[in-house]
Design a protein around this motif. Structure first.
Motif, PDB file in Angstrom:
ATOM      1  N   TYR A   1      -8.717  16.935  -7.024  1.00  0.00           N
ATOM      2  CA  TYR A   1      -8.190  16.548  -6.059  1.00  0.00           C
ATOM      3  C   TYR A   1     -10.137  16.148  -5.006  1.00  0.00           C
ATOM      4  CZ  TYR A   1      -3.450  15.161  -6.965  1.00  0.00           C
ATOM      5  OH  TYR A   1      -2.271  14.781  -7.706  1.00  0.00           O
TER       6      TYR A   1
ATOM      7  N   GLU B   1      -8.560  12.093  -2.435  1.00  0.00           N
ATOM      8  CA  GLU B   1      -8.033  10.988  -3.519  1.00  0.00           C
ATOM      9  C   GLU B   1      -8.377  12.113  -4.798  1.00  0.00           C
ATOM     10  OE1 GLU B   1     -11.450   8.061  -5.213  1.00  0.00           O
ATOM     11  OE2 GLU B   1     -12.694   9.069  -3.382  1.00  0.00           O
TER      12      GLU B   1
ATOM     13  N   HIS C   1     -12.247   6.757   0.841  1.00  0.00           N
ATOM     14  CA  HIS C   1     -12.617   6.006  -0.899  1.00  0.00           C
ATOM     15  C   HIS C   1     -13.947   5.990  -1.104  1.00  0.00           C
ATOM     16  CE1 HIS C   1     -10.416   5.466  -3.925  1.00  0.00           C
ATOM     17  NE2 HIS C   1     -11.326   4.115  -4.383  1.00  0.00           N
TER      18      HIS C   1
ATOM     19  N   ASP D   1      -1.658  12.793  -0.985  1.00  0.00           N
ATOM     20  CA  ASP D   1      -2.430  12.057  -1.990  1.00  0.00           C
ATOM     21  C   ASP D   1      -2.769  11.008  -1.184  1.00  0.00           C
ATOM     22  OD1 ASP D   1      -0.628  10.407  -3.001  1.00  0.00           O
ATOM     23  OD2 ASP D   1      -0.323  10.685  -4.717  1.00  0.00           O
ATOM     24  N   LEU D   2      -3.771   9.492  -1.707  1.00  0.00           N
ATOM     25  CA  LEU D   2      -3.967   8.607  -0.927  1.00  0.00           C
ATOM     26  C   LEU D   2      -2.606   7.513  -0.124  1.00  0.00           C
ATOM     27  CD1 LEU D   2      -6.912   7.188  -1.654  1.00  0.00           C
ATOM     28  CD2 LEU D   2      -6.545   8.726   0.232  1.00  0.00           C
TER      29      LEU D   2
END
Length: 481
Positions: free
Chosen positions: A430, A450, A115, A380-381
């Motif tokens: 992303y 992300e 991140h 996604d995260l």
């Protein structure tokens, strides 16, 4: 046998799209990991397809018979319900064998992106790309050119110059164009420009992938009344092109837009040596110095030892006052001191010939090292599946290029610092940052991405993001090839 029937029911629910997202993901992961289970799914799909086809043919024959023979009225049972039990019973042994020989699930590699917190942002498929992609396209610059006069065009993004000779274009029938026409061009100078341009950056489709490390791309088109024009036979545009970086073994490539491959042109990329210059005599500065010199001595009188015949200055040092004693050579302006050095732009390639309109790429070929082939899916995260991926662009931070792939499969350098940029069909962007220290091999991977949609909304934001990631990478990771 009960377990096999349950597995068949499970497969049928998948084929009928009756599983939720979590169940569907587990099912597809199991298929990827287990060849036996995958074979069972394939077989069941064939069985269902065959059943439907035969039932349709029987229904069609029965339907035709109703109109030709007018059979007695009564409730007709569809042959589908007759054939289905027979096919299921007949397929059970094969399905049982496939399911019983299925291997235990193998582990799918899951990679989670690091991140990266950005500073505050600066505001500025279906088969169709998401509309948000338009914000990442490089716009064309349009110029009016008169065919009989030609033009000199200074490109906006660089110190490049495009020279259009007189009567240089023809229409699609080969007729000379008269009057004004519109010339359009755009420059792609860096990875952010190239990331979603749709241009291929591979050199040729070979077993060993080759890429083009670009130092600049130029696209040039011409139109009149909406019709595309061509460069006339025997004519060519001339280009003085400023590359964005000095590099060895550069060539000029032209894109074959039908084959989507780059073709090497015959143009020679000859960059000037660093600190190369030309000399020119500054006559205006020299004349000003001579006038100033004459002005200095004009009030010294006849016997001052200075002759002013035809602006020629001769000084007899024995007659000049003590405070002004100098030799003639010292006193007169020296022309050699008025030779001015004009340093050449070390990144400017002169006199490139463009024989046709289209897309030109100045770059160097290189082989993609440590190649691996990857089958991929994405979350996604928060591990929510991204099941509507549209385009994947991979940027190797060792090169000035961006490579587009279908998201499901791609190749890359396993030991490079890569940035994966994924567009979804609903317009979300992303990112996955792969450090060189992350070990990858050919195989199946699940990437946790992300969501950059709120941070990166246009090309300027993307440039800023890539620059930031590259800076952080250099601070923490040594480049590995």
């Amino acid at each position: 046998m009960r377990q096999e029937l349950q597995n068949i029911e499970y497969i049928e629910r998948y084929l009928e799209n009756d599983l939720n997202n979590i169940e569907k993901r587990k099912f597809e992961q199991h298929m990827k990991q287990d060849a036996g289970f995958k074979a069972a799914v394939k077989l069941q799909r064939q069985i269902v397809s065959q059943l439907k086809e035969e039932a349709f043919l029987l229904d069609l024959a029965d339907y035709q018979q109703e109109f030709t023979q007018q059979p007695p009225k009564g409730k007709r049972i569809s042959p589908w319900w007759i054939l289905l039990p027979l096919f299921i019973l007949g397929s059970l042994p094969v399905l049982w064998y496939a399911l019983s020989t299925a291997s235990t699930p193998t582990e799918i590699n899951t990679l989670t992106t690091e991140h990266i917190s950005l500073p505050p942002s600066v505001e500025m498929e279906s088969s169709l790309p998401p509309p948000q992609l338009k914000a990442f396209e490089t716009n064309f610059v349009s110029k009016k050119v008169r065919a009989q006069k030609g033009a000199t065009i200074y490109l906006k993004k660089s110190k490049s110059t495009l020279y259009i000779p007189t009567n240089a274009v023809v229409d699609k029938h080969g007729n000379p164009v008269k009057g004004a026409y519109e010339l359009q061009y755009r420059e792609l100078r860096d990875r952010a420009d190239m990331a979603f341009s749709g241009l291929p950056m591979n050199y040729k489709n070979q077993e060993t992938a080759e890429g083009l490390n670009s130092v600049g791309i130029l696209e040039v088109r011409a139109f009149q009344n909406g019709e595309a024009l061509q460069i006339a036979p025997g004519k060519a545009l001339s280009l003085d092109y400023e590359v964005n970086k000095r590099a060895k073994n550069l060539d000029l490539y032209h894109l074959d837009e039908q084959a989507e491959t780059w073709t090497e042109t015959s143009e020679v990329i000859d960059l000037p040596k660093k600190d190369a210059y030309t000399e020119a005599f500054d006559s205006l500065a020299y004349q000003a110095a001579v006038i100033a010199h004459n002005e200095k001595f004009k009030n010294l009188g006849i016997g001052d030892g200075v002759e002013r015949k035809n602006a020629t200055i001769n000084v007899e040092t024995t007659l000049i006052p003590e405070r002004m004693k100098k030799t003639e050579r010292e006193e007169r302006p020296d022309p050699n001191k008025y030779l001015v050095k004009h340093y050449k732009n070390p990144r400017l390639v002169k006199d490139l010939r463009l024989n046709s309109f289209g897309i030109y790429n100045c770059g160097q070929k290189y082989k993609v090292k440590n190649q691996i082939a990857v089958s991929a899916d994405y979350t996604d995260l928060e591990q929510i599946i991204i099941n509507n991926a549209h385009t994947l662009s991979i940027i190797d931070m060792n090169y000035n290029a961006a490579y587009s792939f279908k998201p499901e499969q791609f190749i890359c350098n396993a030991k490079a610092n890569n940035i994966f940029l994924l567009w979804s069909k609903d317009g979300k962007l992303y990112s996955f940052v792969k450090r060189a220290t992350i070990k990858m091999n050919t195989g199946d991977y699940s990437f946790q991405m992300e969501d950059l949609s709120e941070k990166v909304k246009n090309t300027a934001d993307l440039k800023r993001y890539l620059k930031f990631v590259e800076k952080k990478t250099k601070e923490t990771v040594t480049k590995t090839n």
